[in-house]
Write a protein that holds these residues in place. Structure first.
Motif, PDB file in Angstrom:
ATOM      1  N   UNK A 195      30.670 -20.731  22.778  1.00 24.99           N
ATOM      2  CA  UNK A 195      31.260 -20.048  21.627  1.00 24.99           C
ATOM      3  C   UNK A 195      30.357 -20.185  20.401  1.00 24.99           C
ATOM      4  N   UNK A 196      29.885 -21.404  20.140  1.00 22.79           N
ATOM      5  CA  UNK A 196      28.999 -21.630  18.994  1.00 22.79           C
ATOM      6  C   UNK A 196      27.705 -20.833  19.163  1.00 22.79           C
ATOM      7  N   UNK A 197      27.190 -20.768  20.379  1.00 19.80           N
ATOM      8  CA  UNK A 197      25.977 -19.995  20.635  1.00 19.80           C
ATOM      9  C   UNK A 197      26.213 -18.489  20.436  1.00 19.80           C
ATOM     10  N   UNK A 198      27.451 -18.025  20.625  1.00 24.16           N
ATOM     11  CA  UNK A 198      27.776 -16.607  20.493  1.00 24.16           C
ATOM     12  C   UNK A 198      28.128 -16.206  19.065  1.00 24.16           C
ATOM     13  N   UNK A 199      28.280 -17.164  18.154  1.00 22.07           N
ATOM     14  CA  UNK A 199      28.653 -16.842  16.773  1.00 22.07           C
ATOM     15  C   UNK A 199      27.695 -15.838  16.124  1.00 22.07           C
ATOM     16  N   UNK A 200      26.378 -15.900  16.368  1.00 22.03           N
ATOM     17  CA  UNK A 200      25.500 -14.901  15.752  1.00 22.03           C
ATOM     18  C   UNK A 200      25.782 -13.460  16.201  1.00 22.03           C
ATOM     19  N   UNK A 201      26.530 -13.261  17.261  1.00 23.08           N
ATOM     20  CA  UNK A 201      26.855 -11.900  17.701  1.00 23.08           C
ATOM     21  C   UNK A 201      28.069 -11.332  16.966  1.00 23.08           C
ATOM     22  N   UNK A 202      28.679 -12.123  16.102  1.00 23.97           N
ATOM     23  CA  UNK A 202      29.816 -11.655  15.311  1.00 23.97           C
ATOM     24  C   UNK A 202      29.325 -10.611  14.318  1.00 23.97           C
ATOM     25  N   UNK A 203      30.041  -9.506  14.196  1.00 25.08           N
ATOM     26  CA  UNK A 203      29.657  -8.430  13.292  1.00 25.08           C
ATOM     27  C   UNK A 203      30.651  -8.315  12.143  1.00 25.08           C
ATOM     28  N   UNK A 204      30.497  -7.295  11.306  1.00 28.80           N
ATOM     29  CA  UNK A 204      31.232  -7.175  10.050  1.00 28.80           C
ATOM     30  C   UNK A 204      32.748  -7.181  10.238  1.00 28.80           C
ATOM     31  N   UNK A 205      33.270  -6.551  11.270  1.00 28.69           N
ATOM     32  CA  UNK A 205      34.718  -6.540  11.490  1.00 28.69           C
ATOM     33  C   UNK A 205      35.269  -7.941  11.717  1.00 28.69           C
ATOM     34  N   UNK A 206      34.594  -8.708  12.553  1.00 30.59           N
ATOM     35  CA  UNK A 206      35.013 -10.086  12.799  1.00 30.59           C
ATOM     36  C   UNK A 206      34.861 -10.952  11.565  1.00 30.59           C
ATOM     37  N   UNK A 207      33.766 -10.743  10.830  1.00 34.90           N
ATOM     38  CA  UNK A 207      33.557 -11.503   9.588  1.00 34.90           C
ATOM     39  C   UNK A 207      34.623 -11.164   8.552  1.00 34.90           C
ATOM     40  N   UNK A 208      34.965  -9.892   8.434  1.00 35.43           N
ATOM     41  CA  UNK A 208      35.965  -9.480   7.444  1.00 35.43           C
ATOM     42  C   UNK A 208      37.341 -10.078   7.735  1.00 35.43           C
ATOM     43  N   UNK A 209      37.741 -10.138   9.003  1.00 35.33           N
ATOM     44  CA  UNK A 209      39.050 -10.710   9.311  1.00 35.33           C
ATOM     45  C   UNK A 209      39.056 -12.200   8.991  1.00 35.33           C
ATOM     46  N   UNK A 210      37.967 -12.877   9.286  1.00 38.61           N
ATOM     47  CA  UNK A 210      37.885 -14.307   8.992  1.00 38.61           C
ATOM     48  C   UNK A 210      37.886 -14.547   7.486  1.00 38.61           C
ATOM     49  N   UNK A 211      37.119 -13.763   6.741  1.00 42.94           N
ATOM     50  CA  UNK A 211      37.087 -13.899   5.280  1.00 42.94           C
ATOM     51  C   UNK A 211      38.466 -13.602   4.687  1.00 42.94           C
ATOM     52  N   UNK A 212      39.109 -12.541   5.164  1.00 42.88           N
ATOM     53  CA  UNK A 212      40.439 -12.199   4.666  1.00 42.88           C
ATOM     54  C   UNK A 212      41.451 -13.305   4.923  1.00 42.88           C
ATOM     55  N   UNK A 213      41.412 -13.883   6.107  1.00 42.28           N
ATOM     56  CA  UNK A 213      42.345 -14.969   6.418  1.00 42.28           C
ATOM     57  C   UNK A 213      42.021 -16.225   5.612  1.00 42.28           C
ATOM     58  N   UNK A 214      40.741 -16.472   5.345  1.00 41.04           N
ATOM     59  CA  UNK A 214      40.371 -17.594   4.484  1.00 41.04           C
ATOM     60  C   UNK A 214      40.884 -17.395   3.057  1.00 41.04           C
ATOM     61  N   UNK A 215      40.806 -16.168   2.548  1.00 32.65           N
ATOM     62  CA  UNK A 215      41.322 -15.867   1.209  1.00 32.65           C
ATOM     63  C   UNK A 215      42.828 -16.088   1.166  1.00 32.65           C
ATOM     64  N   UNK A 216      43.540 -15.611   2.185  1.00 33.48           N
ATOM     65  CA  UNK A 216      44.992 -15.798   2.249  1.00 33.48           C
ATOM     66  C   UNK A 216      45.327 -17.292   2.291  1.00 33.48           C
ATOM     67  N   UNK A 217      44.610 -18.041   3.110  1.00 33.58           N
ATOM     68  CA  UNK A 217      44.847 -19.481   3.222  1.00 33.58           C
ATOM     69  C   UNK A 217      44.562 -20.181   1.896  1.00 33.58           C
ATOM     70  N   UNK A 218      43.447 -19.831   1.271  1.00 30.63           N
ATOM     71  CA  UNK A 218      43.078 -20.439  -0.003  1.00 30.63           C
ATOM     72  C   UNK A 218      44.110 -20.114  -1.076  1.00 30.63           C
ATOM     73  N   UNK A 219      44.529 -18.857  -1.143  1.00 33.13           N
ATOM     74  CA  UNK A 219      45.540 -18.471  -2.132  1.00 33.13           C
ATOM     75  C   UNK A 219      46.840 -19.235  -1.896  1.00 33.13           C
ATOM     76  N   UNK A 220      47.247 -19.353  -0.638  1.00 32.09           N
ATOM     77  CA  UNK A 220      48.468 -20.105  -0.329  1.00 32.09           C
ATOM     78  C   UNK A 220      48.358 -21.556  -0.751  1.00 32.09           C
ATOM     79  N   UNK A 221      47.188 -22.162  -0.522  1.00 35.24           N
ATOM     80  CA  UNK A 221      46.994 -23.566  -0.901  1.00 35.24           C
ATOM     81  C   UNK A 221      47.030 -23.737  -2.415  1.00 35.24           C
TER      82      UNK A 221
END
Length: 132
Positions: free
Chosen positions: A97-123
């Motif tokens: 999985x860690x070796x495959x992280x560089x294959x992540x593209x903008x859609x996957x990055x955007x969902x992760x960033x969005x969920x991080x923003x939601x988590x941060x705002x909640x905290x």
């Protein structure tokens, strides 16, 4: 979740498979028979349900600043992040999985960033909101 590519599948010269960018719907098709039930569910329906739930709770927490809603937003964001990571991992080992992280593209990055923003705002809002 619609539009941008989530993952890049590198070319496989030994099988003649060309490289391809995979969207969320491509991943749903590719993982429909995955040995990981979580991965199949996430790209089938669970991913959509988590995003809708996280956005609904976030909007409620913004409009009605209550500690309970902020904590719910924090927990929803964390659960969605963990389930997203586990769905992207699927049957791979953690090393794979860690070796495959560089294959992540903008859609996957955007969902992760969005969920991080939601988590941060909640905290932050759960820490600063009044206990009501």
């Amino acid at each position: 979740m619609i539009g941008p590519a989530w993952m890049y599948n590198p070319a496989q010269p030994d099988t003649g498979t060309p490289g391809a960018n995979l969207s969320f719907s491509d991943l749903a098709t590719a993982t429909a028979k995955s040995p990981s039930a979580l991965q199949a569910a996430y790209f089938g329906w669970l991913g959509w349900a988590l995003v809708i739930l996280a956005v609904a709770i976030s909007v409620a927490a913004l409009l009605l600043p209550r500690r309970l809603l902020s904590v719910a937003e924090l927990l929803t964001g964390l659960v969605a992040l963990v389930l997203t990571a586990l769905a992207l991992k699927g049957p791979l080992s953690w090393g794979g999985f860690v070796a495959a992280v560089p294959t992540l593209r903008i859609g996957g990055c955007l969902i992760i960033i969005g969920l991080l923003v939601i988590t941060f705002h909640g905290a932050v809002s759960s820490y600063t909101s009044k206990a009501r």
